[in-house]
Design a protein around this motif. Structure first.
Motif, PDB file in Angstrom:
ATOM      1  N   ILE A  31       0.867  -1.180   0.000  1.00 13.90           N
ATOM      2  CA  ILE A  31       0.000   0.000   0.000  1.00 13.90           C
ATOM      3  C   ILE A  31       0.901   1.226   0.000  1.00 13.90           C
ATOM      4  N   GLY A  32       0.872   1.982  -1.097  1.00 14.75           N
ATOM      5  CA  GLY A  32       1.727   3.162  -1.234  1.00 14.75           C
ATOM      6  C   GLY A  32       2.717   2.988  -2.367  1.00 14.75           C
ATOM      7  N   GLY A  33       2.657   3.893  -3.339  1.00 13.86           N
ATOM      8  CA  GLY A  33       3.534   3.808  -4.514  1.00 13.86           C
ATOM      9  C   GLY A  33       4.579   4.904  -4.534  1.00 13.86           C
ATOM     10  N   GLY A  34       5.278   5.078  -3.390  1.00 18.57           N
ATOM     11  CA  GLY A  34       6.458   5.948  -3.344  1.00 18.57           C
ATOM     12  C   GLY A  34       7.708   5.072  -3.354  1.00 18.57           C
ATOM     13  N   PHE A  35       8.848   5.661  -2.992  1.00 20.35           N
ATOM     14  CA  PHE A  35      10.109   4.894  -3.018  1.00 20.35           C
ATOM     15  C   PHE A  35      10.017   3.629  -2.168  1.00 20.35           C
ATOM     16  N   THR A  36       9.404   3.756  -0.963  1.00 21.20           N
ATOM     17  CA  THR A  36       9.372   2.610  -0.045  1.00 21.20           C
ATOM     18  C   THR A  36       8.593   1.460  -0.665  1.00 21.20           C
ATOM     19  N   GLY A  37       7.361   1.756  -1.113  1.00 22.00           N
ATOM     20  CA  GLY A  37       6.513   0.704  -1.666  1.00 22.00           C
ATOM     21  C   GLY A  37       7.077   0.138  -2.957  1.00 22.00           C
ATOM     22  N   LEU A  38       7.600   1.009  -3.815  1.00 17.94           N
ATOM     23  CA  LEU A  38       8.058   0.537  -5.127  1.00 17.94           C
ATOM     24  C   LEU A  38       9.333  -0.288  -5.011  1.00 17.94           C
ATOM     25  N   GLY A  69      15.725  16.158  -4.164  1.00 10.26           N
ATOM     26  CA  GLY A  69      16.588  15.510  -5.155  1.00 10.26           C
ATOM     27  C   GLY A  69      17.959  15.118  -4.633  1.00 10.26           C
ATOM     28  N   HIS A  70      18.125  15.113  -3.301  1.00  7.82           N
ATOM     29  CA  HIS A  70      19.410  14.695  -2.724  1.00  7.82           C
ATOM     30  C   HIS A  70      19.339  13.206  -2.378  1.00  7.82           C
ATOM     31  N   VAL A  71      20.406  12.480  -2.643  1.00  3.53           N
ATOM     32  CA  VAL A  71      20.499  11.082  -2.190  1.00  3.53           C
ATOM     33  C   VAL A  71      21.679  11.059  -1.218  1.00  3.53           C
ATOM     34  N   HIS A 181      17.309  12.701 -10.425  1.00  4.82           N
ATOM     35  CA  HIS A 181      16.016  13.285 -10.795  1.00  4.82           C
ATOM     36  C   HIS A 181      14.941  12.388 -10.187  1.00  4.82           C
ATOM     37  N   MET A 182      14.235  12.925  -9.179  1.00  3.13           N
ATOM     38  CA  MET A 182      13.354  12.070  -8.380  1.00  3.13           C
ATOM     39  C   MET A 182      12.111  11.607  -9.142  1.00  3.13           C
ATOM     40  N   GLY A 183      11.624  12.413 -10.069  1.00  2.17           N
ATOM     41  CA  GLY A 183      10.453  11.998 -10.854  1.00  2.17           C
ATOM     42  C   GLY A 183      10.821  10.862 -11.798  1.00  2.17           C
ATOM     43  N   THR A 235       2.924   3.968   3.348  1.00  2.00           N
ATOM     44  CA  THR A 235       2.158   5.159   2.989  1.00  2.00           C
ATOM     45  C   THR A 235       2.793   6.457   3.493  1.00  2.00           C
ATOM     46  N   GLY A 236       3.868   6.374   4.262  1.00  2.00           N
ATOM     47  CA  GLY A 236       4.658   7.544   4.641  1.00  2.00           C
ATOM     48  C   GLY A 236       3.854   8.644   5.317  1.00  2.00           C
ATOM     49  N   GLY A 237       4.355   9.871   5.183  1.00  2.00           N
ATOM     50  CA  GLY A 237       3.756  11.023   5.856  1.00  2.00           C
ATOM     51  C   GLY A 237       2.381  11.375   5.330  1.00  2.00           C
ATOM     52  N   ASN A 238       2.006  10.805   4.190  1.00  2.00           N
ATOM     53  CA  ASN A 238       0.719  11.145   3.573  1.00  2.00           C
ATOM     54  C   ASN A 238      -0.323  10.061   3.792  1.00  2.00           C
ATOM     55  N   THR A 239      -0.169   9.286   4.857  1.00  2.00           N
ATOM     56  CA  THR A 239      -1.054   8.146   5.080  1.00  2.00           C
ATOM     57  C   THR A 239      -2.518   8.556   5.158  1.00  2.00           C
ATOM     58  N   GLU A 240      -3.318   7.928   4.310  1.00  2.00           N
ATOM     59  CA  GLU A 240      -4.774   8.097   4.384  1.00  2.00           C
ATOM     60  C   GLU A 240      -5.367   6.750   4.744  1.00  2.00           C
ATOM     61  N   GLY A 241      -6.607   6.747   5.206  1.00  2.00           N
ATOM     62  CA  GLY A 241      -7.309   5.480   5.391  1.00  2.00           C
ATOM     63  C   GLY A 241      -7.063   4.835   6.742  1.00  2.00           C
ATOM     64  N   ALA A 255       7.595  20.515   4.361  1.00  2.00           N
ATOM     65  CA  ALA A 255       8.860  21.035   3.831  1.00  2.00           C
ATOM     66  C   ALA A 255       8.569  21.517   2.412  1.00  2.00           C
ATOM     67  N   PHE A 256       9.369  22.468   1.940  1.00  2.00           N
ATOM     68  CA  PHE A 256       8.999  23.203   0.726  1.00  2.00           C
ATOM     69  C   PHE A 256      10.215  23.393  -0.171  1.00  2.00           C
ATOM     70  N   VAL A 257       9.946  23.583  -1.463  1.00  2.00           N
ATOM     71  CA  VAL A 257      11.044  23.684  -2.427  1.00  2.00           C
ATOM     72  C   VAL A 257      10.658  24.687  -3.524  1.00  2.00           C
ATOM     73  N   ASN A 286      18.137  24.468   5.343  1.00  2.00           N
ATOM     74  CA  ASN A 286      17.967  24.651   3.899  1.00  2.00           C
ATOM     75  C   ASN A 286      18.781  23.596   3.172  1.00  2.00           C
ATOM     76  N   PHE A 287      18.312  23.248   1.973  1.00  2.00           N
ATOM     77  CA  PHE A 287      19.059  22.289   1.143  1.00  2.00           C
ATOM     78  C   PHE A 287      18.948  22.750  -0.299  1.00  2.00           C
ATOM     79  N   PHE A 288      20.033  22.616  -1.051  1.00  2.00           N
ATOM     80  CA  PHE A 288      19.962  23.043  -2.445  1.00  2.00           C
ATOM     81  C   PHE A 288      20.932  22.276  -3.326  1.00  2.00           C
TER      82      PHE A 288
HETATM   83  C1  LIG Z   1       9.887  18.864   0.541  1.00  2.00           C
HETATM   84  C2  LIG Z   1      10.622  17.576   0.811  1.00  2.00           C
HETATM   85  C3  LIG Z   1      11.983  17.502   0.537  1.00  2.00           C
HETATM   86  C4  LIG Z   1      12.670  16.304   0.762  1.00  2.00           C
HETATM   87  N1  LIG Z   1      13.963  16.213   0.343  1.00  2.00           N
HETATM   88  C5  LIG Z   1      14.585  15.017   0.389  1.00  2.00           C
HETATM   89  C6  LIG Z   1      15.847  14.840  -0.226  1.00  2.00           C
HETATM   90  O1  LIG Z   1      16.382  15.750  -0.868  1.00  2.00           O
HETATM   91  N2  LIG Z   1      16.449  13.629  -0.110  1.00  2.00           N
HETATM   92  C7  LIG Z   1      15.839  12.578   0.550  1.00  2.00           C
HETATM   93  O2  LIG Z   1      16.434  11.485   0.627  1.00  2.00           O
HETATM   94  N3  LIG Z   1      14.623  12.708   1.104  1.00  2.00           N
HETATM   95  C8  LIG Z   1      13.975  13.885   1.006  1.00  2.00           C
HETATM   96  N4  LIG Z   1      12.703  13.996   1.493  1.00  2.00           N
HETATM   97  C9  LIG Z   1      12.080  12.806   2.097  1.00  2.00           C
HETATM   98  C10 LIG Z   1      11.726  11.762   1.041  1.00  2.00           C
HETATM   99  O3  LIG Z   1      11.078  12.368  -0.049  1.00  2.00           O
HETATM  100  C11 LIG Z   1      10.854  10.687   1.685  1.00  2.00           C
HETATM  101  O4  LIG Z   1      11.555  10.124   2.779  1.00  2.00           O
HETATM  102  C12 LIG Z   1      10.487   9.559   0.734  1.00  2.00           C
HETATM  103  O5  LIG Z   1      10.025  10.029  -0.498  1.00  2.00           O
HETATM  104  C13 LIG Z   1       9.431   8.687   1.405  1.00  2.00           C
HETATM  105  O6  LIG Z   1       8.980   7.728   0.479  1.00  2.00           O
HETATM  106  P1  LIG Z   1       7.732   6.856   0.850  1.00  2.00           P
HETATM  107  O7  LIG Z   1       7.523   5.901  -0.258  1.00  2.00           O
HETATM  108  O8  LIG Z   1       7.913   6.291   2.216  1.00  2.00           O
HETATM  109  O9  LIG Z   1       6.519   7.902   0.978  1.00  2.00           O
HETATM  110  P2  LIG Z   1       5.690   8.634  -0.187  1.00  2.00           P
HETATM  111  O10 LIG Z   1       6.522   8.998  -1.339  1.00  2.00           O
HETATM  112  O11 LIG Z   1       4.912   9.720   0.485  1.00  2.00           O
HETATM  113  O12 LIG Z   1       4.713   7.496  -0.689  1.00  2.00           O
HETATM  114  C14 LIG Z   1       3.633   7.048   0.063  1.00  2.00           C
HETATM  115  C15 LIG Z   1       2.472   6.840  -0.894  1.00  2.00           C
HETATM  116  O13 LIG Z   1       1.404   6.218  -0.195  1.00  2.00           O
HETATM  117  C16 LIG Z   1       0.198   6.675  -0.776  1.00  2.00           C
HETATM  118  N5  LIG Z   1      -0.898   6.419   0.158  1.00  2.00           N
HETATM  119  C17 LIG Z   1      -1.178   7.017   1.337  1.00  2.00           C
HETATM  120  N6  LIG Z   1      -2.287   6.475   1.890  1.00  2.00           N
HETATM  121  C18 LIG Z   1      -2.712   5.506   1.035  1.00  2.00           C
HETATM  122  C19 LIG Z   1      -3.803   4.593   1.040  1.00  2.00           C
HETATM  123  N7  LIG Z   1      -4.693   4.567   2.041  1.00  2.00           N
HETATM  124  N8  LIG Z   1      -3.942   3.739  -0.010  1.00  2.00           N
HETATM  125  C20 LIG Z   1      -3.048   3.739  -1.035  1.00  2.00           C
HETATM  126  N9  LIG Z   1      -1.991   4.592  -1.081  1.00  2.00           N
HETATM  127  C21 LIG Z   1      -1.831   5.456  -0.060  1.00  2.00           C
HETATM  128  C22 LIG Z   1       0.459   8.151  -1.035  1.00  2.00           C
HETATM  129  O14 LIG Z   1      -0.409   8.652  -2.032  1.00  2.00           O
HETATM  130  C23 LIG Z   1       1.920   8.142  -1.456  1.00  2.00           C
HETATM  131  O15 LIG Z   1       2.098   8.145  -2.859  1.00  2.00           O
HETATM  132  C24 LIG Z   1      11.986  15.177   1.308  1.00  2.00           C
HETATM  133  C25 LIG Z   1      10.625  15.260   1.588  1.00  2.00           C
HETATM  134  C26 LIG Z   1       9.936  16.439   1.336  1.00  2.00           C
HETATM  135  C27 LIG Z   1       8.467  16.492   1.615  1.00  2.00           C
END
Ligand SMILES: Cc1cc2nc3c(=O)[nH]c(=O)nc-3n(C[C@H](O)[C@H](O)[C@H](O)COP(=O)(O)OP(=O)(O)OC[C@H]3O[C@@H](n4cnc5c(N)ncnc54)[C@H](O)[C@@H]3O)c2cc1C
Length: 358
Positions: A31-38, A69-71, A181-183, A235-241, A255-257, A286-288
């Motif tokens: 559950i969650g398609g960010g770096f952790t889940g993928l 975009g920092h690793v 490039h994070m995207g 689901t990280g910091g954006n956890t829903e449900g 945090a902002f960019v 700050n980070f850049f």
């Molecule tokens: C502004 C900012 C700058 C940062 N800069 C850096 C940096 O330069 N270098 C670095 O290493 N880290 C940085 N980080 C931290 C880094 O981005 C995170 O640690 C990392 O992306 C976390 O990945 P994740 O997969 O755990 O979470 P996320 O990428 O948040 O993925 C979690 C996914 O779960 C999904 N989700 C939530 N709830 C549900 C649900 N109920 N059902 C299905 N899906 C759900 C969300 O939609 C989301 O896509 C930064 C973060 C921010 C916000």
């Protein structure tokens, strides 16, 4: 100015998601398609499991596509503080775990041929005050002796070789850090997982997770149901449900960019001669770094607020002021992108994993 992440606007779209309804069974539901889940999905399919990824919105649309975009290697804490609390051996292990994370990203990029501008650029941490330089120097002394001899202490006069500003009092260079490039990475990682057999569903927010009599879980989303033997909540910091247990274990922090327009090569070389990732020791850090097309990507906490388009725009103004304080040479340069996101901050500022019962 676009109120969206530069990374997501400039990466090729992800087109390997499942189109039909969600149904059937899987060994592992993620559950969650960010770096952790993928990355978990890729690891699990490589081990032969059948894997389904359920993402509430689009792949990489939250923190993974909204960061700086920092690793970077190195811990959130100073090595000195971790060694004092947990002992030098444990501090070394923890430090090396972050090194290994950078190595893992590099290995995945190489093995899966993900075109994401990954580069071992090195990271400079800058001292914002003379007292900060004293603690960076102490930290450097211990890191270089105990764990990373390649680390270098930078005195005030060395900083000009790295960053074109006189605002800082020295710093430390950690050469293992990288940038990418994070995207392109998050979408490329999703395609790699899909190529290896993971089924990826976007717009599939998990709204219900039920333990079944016997074994396994029934998972409900607007796109259908799935039965899975094991579930990984990523689901990280954006956890829903329905994940109160998970949500209670961290605090989401905004945090902002901002990203400038592409800079003329001569200006880019003047402000970032080292072309590395850079962080500062300021309380509101700050980070850049430069982007592949020579934009300055400048981020930070900016203010104590969560992320929303309005909040991001307000924070962008603060970040622009901060950027001009560091680089007055950028006066008149326009800001093309501004975005924000949520960091999942744990109480001890270390990453955690664990098991929970539903
Ligand atoms: C502004 C900012 C700058 C940062 N800069 C850096 C940096 O330069 N270098 C670095 O290493 N880290 C940085 N980080 C931290 C880094 O981005 C995170 O640690 C990392 O992306 C976390 O990945 P994740 O997969 O755990 O979470 P996320 O990428 O948040 O993925 C979690 C996914 O779960 C999904 N989700 C939530 N709830 C549900 C649900 N109920 N059902 C299905 N899906 C759900 C969300 O939609 C989301 O896509 C930064 C973060 C921010 C916000």
């Amino acid at each position: 100015m676009k109120l969206e992440p530069y990374w997501l606007d400039t990466a090729p779209p992800f087109t390997d998601g499942e189109q039909g309804p969600l149904e059937g069974t899987a060994d592992v539901a993620i559950i969650g398609g960010g770096f952790t889940g993928l990355s978990a999905a890729l690891a699990a399919v490589r081990k032969g499991a059948s894997v389904v990824v359920l993402e509430a919105e689009a792949i990489g649309s939250k923190a993974s596509g909204r960061n700086g975009g920092h690793v970077n290697n190195g811990m959130a804490h100073s090595f000195v503080a971790v060694a004092a609390k947990h002992g030098v051996d444990r501090a070394r292990e923890l430090y090396q775990a972050f090194d290994a994370a950078v190595d893992t990203v590099e290995r995945i990029v190489r093995e899966e041929k993900i075109d994401c501008d990954f580069r071992r650029a090195g990271k400079v941490k800058l001292a914002a005050k003379p007292a900060h330089f004293a603690s960076i120097a102490k930290n450097y002394e211990m890191i270089s002796r105990e764990v990373d001899p390649d680390t270098q202490l930078l005195f005030k006069d060395d900083i000009r070789n790295e960053v074109g500003t006189d605002r800082f009092f020295g710093g430390m260079l950690q050469r293992r850090s990288a940038m990418m490039h994070m995207g392109k990475f998050s979408r490329g990682l999703a395609s790699a997982a899909a190529r290896s057999g993971a089924r990826i569903f976007e717009n599939a927010c998990v709204t219900k997770l039920e333990k079944q009599a016997g074994s396994g879980f029934r998972i409900t989303t607007p796109r259908g149901h799935l039965t899975a033997s094991q579930v990984l909540v990523a689901t990280g910091g954006n956890t829903e449900g329905p994940f109160g247990y998970f949500r209670r274990r961290f605090v989401p922090i905004g945090a902002f960019v901002i990203a400038t327009e592409p800079l003329a090569p001569a200006i880019a070389a003047r402000i970032m001669p080292g072309n590395r990732t850079v962080t500062t020791s300021r309380n509101l850090v700050n980070f850049f770094r430069l982007s592949p097309d020579n934009r300055l990507i400048y981020g930070g906490r900016a203010r104590f607020a969560l992320s929303s388009p309005r909040s991001d725009a307000k924070s962008g103004v603060i970040l622009q002021r901060s950027m001009l304080d560091v680089f007055p040479q950028l006066t008149g340069i326009s800001i093309d992108y501004c975005w924000g996101g949520l960091i999942d901050m744990t109480a001890d500022r270390f990453p955690h994993t664990g098991f929970a019962s539903v």
